[in-house]
Design an enzyme around this catalytic site. Structure first.
Site, short mmCIF file in Angstrom:
data_model
loop_
_atom_site.label_atom_id
_atom_site.label_comp_id
_atom_site.label_asym_id
_atom_site.label_seq_id
_atom_site.Cartn_x
_atom_site.Cartn_y
_atom_site.Cartn_z
N ASP A 89 0.82 -1.21 0.00
CA ASP A 89 0.00 0.00 0.00
C ASP A 89 0.86 1.26 0.00
OD1 ASP A 89 -2.65 1.38 0.51
OD2 ASP A 89 -1.56 1.99 2.32
N GLU A 118 1.05 -0.58 -5.12
CA GLU A 118 0.10 0.52 -5.38
C GLU A 118 0.96 1.78 -5.44
OE1 GLU A 118 -3.57 3.06 -3.47
OE2 GLU A 118 -1.91 2.33 -2.27
#
Length: 724
Positions: free
Chosen positions: A404, A457
């Site tokens: 993330d 990401e």
């Protein structure tokens, strides 16, 4: 006397120097400290005779010089006002306690194999007894104690020994798995800190205790050998369609009134058959590492080594992963090294100093999330994070880590104004320490677990995110295509009458589509915080909204790249996602929503069954535009080609509600073409506009192709046309 006073005030840093067995010119000196004890005797494992210890002037201190059999162990017989009991003295196992720190820094995985609360055994006479070995890193603490139900949460009873590496160690025999514990830590000035959960804790309680729980990873028996041995296949040419799930709000128990969650085992029974039926290849879970605040969805983790106990214990989570693998479904988890919260029981200022986070808030504080940032340049932190990644792949057989907020790690000025960040040594904004960490992380993951994958990401154009480290890349296996997501959603949200002016939004992604190994995501971030649901972004009346949704989904599955959809997208959920509730399953009573669900099921199965749609997901030879310039009609067309097969699939999307009869499409080959899927089909709640099921190519050149076929393009639709 001063040493004993430190014991009484729980400020002792070196209990091994005077507790347990210490050399003496008349034999050995045995010293025990048990606050509230009236009498203490020593009984050796090799005999029945008890030796009374003498009380010191300080409460609870008992000692005596005795002749101890070489290599023997002993237990303490302790009398208090509540009665008499025995315990094996932890402080006689000093060498065993130091064992952990001899290996911790040799390789990353040793951290979770040696630190934390490890189940071990220690000798006692001719036998061995179960014990728990504790090791915690707190280099700047003045004292650390293990506290728990087993010692009335009293920091005086089990002080730990500080080592030269900054770890504090202790072995406690006869301590049972399932016991709660924390660390009582005093900072460098002797000030008491909030009780800390174990940074390497494998299991944790929920609010209000947030206590760590002793757990044995050796008990679970896996049944996924077939999956684990087969998962080394080439992922880049294989179909991968991820179903992104927040485990707490996918579905709630029917009898719970949303007051409890489905457990990991209940999710195995309900979620896995659903995912299998829908044709997804992988489940991607929002973070499962323990987190204190429900509203963070797991993106503010505290217990990085503990699957959240909201849904069960670690073995329950293993059962869930195991069941997925037995159903031929991979499991990816969101992994969050970008930030961590300030909760008192967590990592922030762990020993009163910045053990895990950058000390300077211009590097160690995240303005967007009001959370701390790991010190990516510190060796112990780097090992902590890499060890954690390996831990999930090792102990839980996870198939991939979706990392993330990578962009927030890569740039020192991420979400910061001028003067709020510190440049690197070259005066730039790249965080060299984070870049180095990510490269090391990916090298370790693929070295130890070549069948697993890492997914970034990363929302910027940072080069070579999914290229090997030896080629100058970050080493990730895949990268989310955030540009495609934002551009295509911007396009599809426009009224069809105006899409001609935004045609580049739907075609621009192919300029860079093969620069990285992309996954196309329509993630949870797009259906929350006032953004509305996916179908809610679509313009027009009820029918046009659903048709736009279907057309867009078809375009996504035709476009190169692996696929990811957040739960609820397939239902045409009308409300934006609510983590406190569940998906709107009741919508499936209506044909519109059932039709959308059927479409996603069929798209997944088409994507898997057609080699041309997945073999070239990351190969520019597997894609060719037919027509990307038809802005006037808002129609795009392209062909997908197999690498190992001669199959070709032509994808045509009509992004207007105007049907196109006698629409000519250029094709590469003469022969027969077959319609494989039409998003306007009646089974999907489409208009059932008449289309041709089979088409014969003519020699009439079109779209710079030698041949062409004639189509009937339904309104707001995507067609998949196959040439074998």
């Amino acid at each position: 006397m001063q040493d004993y006073q430190q014991l009484a005030s729980a400020t002792c840093a070196h209990p091994f120097s005077y507790l347990g067995v210490t050399p003496h010119n008349k034999g050995v000196k045995v010293t025990a400290y048990v606050p509230g004890a009236i009498n203490i005797s020593v009984r050796f494992a090799s005999g029945n005779k008890a030796y009374a210890l003498e009380a010191n002037s300080l409460d609870g201190i008992f000692s005596a010089t005795i002749s101890m059999p070489p290599g023997d162990q002993y237990l303490l017989e302790i009398t208090t006002a509540d009665g008499t009991f025995t315990r094996i003295d932890p402080y006689q196992y000093q060498d065993d306690a130091f064992h952990a720190v001899h290996f911790i820094d040799h390789e990353p995985a040793n951290l979770y194999r040696q630190a934390g609360a490890q189940t071990v055994s220690v000798p006692f006479g001719d036998n061995r007894v179960d014990a728990i070995r504790f090791a915690v890193y707190a280099p700047n603490a003045s004292s650390v104690s293990v506290i728990g139900d087993f010692n009335q949460w009293d920091g005086r009873r089990h002080p730990m020994q500080k080592t030269e590496l900054g770890y504090w160690v202790l072995i406690i025999p006869e301590l049972a798995v399932g016991q709660r514990y924390k660390y009582e830590i005093k900072d460098g000035q002797g000030n008491a800190l909030p009780h800390k959960a174990d940074p390497i804790g494998f299991y944790a309680e929920q609010y209000p205790s947030h206590a760590s729980v002793i757990f044995d990873h050796q008990q679970y028996e896996w049944n996924d050998d077939a999956w684990m041995s087969a998962r080394n296949k080439d992922k880049y040419s294989a179909p991968m369609s991820f179903y992104e799930v927040h485990l707490g709000s996918w579905r709630r128990p029917d009898d719970s009134e949303n007051k409890r969650y489905l457990s990991y085992r209940e999710l195995a029974d309900a979620l896995i058959p659903y995912v299998k039926d829908m044709g997804y290849t992988h489940i991607e879970c929002l973070p499962v590492s323990e987190y204190p605040f429900d509203g963070s969805w797991g993106y503010q983790p505290v217990g990085m080594f503990a699957p959240t106990s909201r849904f069960g214990n670690p073995d329950d989570f293993k059962f869930f992963v195991d069941a997925c693998h037995q159903a031929d479904i991979g499991v990816v988890i969101d992994w969050v090294p970008a930030h961590f919260p300030e909760d008192g029981h967590g990592l922030a200022r762990f020993d009163g100093s910045h053990v895990y986070e950058y000390a300077d808030p211009r590097r160690g504080w995240h303005p967007d999330w009001n959370s701390c940032i790991y010190d990516f340049g510190k060796d112990t932190v780097r090992q902590f994070l890499v060890a954690n990644a390996l831990y999930w792949l090792d102990k839980f057989h996870i198939d991939g880590l979706r990392v993330d907020a990578v962009a927030s790690m890569l740039y020192l000025d991420y979400s910061r104004n001028e003067g709020e960040w510190i440049p690197n040594v070259d005066g730039g904004n790249e965080n060299y320490e984070a870049i180095s960490l990510l490269r090391w992380l990916n090298e370790e993951v693929y070295r130890h677990y070549p069948g697993a994958m890492t997914i970034a990401e990363e929302s910027t154009s940072f080069p070579k995110v999914s290229r090997p480290v030896y080629d100058g890349g970050l080493g990730f296996g895949f990268k989310w295509n955030m540009g495609w997501m934002h551009d295509s959603l911007h396009f599809i949200s426009k009224d069809p009458a105006y899409r001609r002016y935004h045609h580049g939004d739907i075609t621009f992604s192919m300029v860079y589509a093969f620069d990285e190994n992309f996954v196309l995501p329509i993630s949870h971030d797009e259906v929350v915080h006032g953004k509305g649901s996916l179908i809610g972004k679509m313009p027009g009346d009820e029918w046009q909204q659903a048709a736009n949704h279907r057309c867009y989904a078809g375009f996504m599955y035709g476009h190169p790249g692996k696929k990811l959809n957040f739960m609820g997208n397939e239902l045409g959920q009308s409300k934006e996602w609510d983590h406190d509730g569940q998906l709107q399953w009741e919508l499936l009573e209506y044909d519109k929503h059932k039709g959308l669900q059927t479409l996603y099921r069929d798209l997944n199965k088409l994507y898997q069954s057609m080699p041309a749609l997945h073999e070239g997901d990351h190969d520019h030879n597997g894609f060719a535009w037919i027509d990307h310039e038809n802005a006037g009609q808002s129609v795009v067309s392209f062909v997908r080609k197999g690498r190992k097969h001669m199959q070709k699939v032509y994808v045509v999307s009509n992004f207007t509600p105007i049907p196109r009869e006698h629409f000519r499409l250029g094709v590469e080959d003469a022969g027969e073409y077959t319609l494989a899927l039409n998003t306007d089909d009646g089974v999907y709640w489409g208009s059932q506009y008449p289309v041709r099921e089979r088409m014969q190519a003519s020699q009439e050149p079109w779209n710079h192709q030698p041949c062409s076929i004639e189509l009937a393009l339904p309104p707001l639709s995507t067609l998949f046309i196959v040439y074998e």
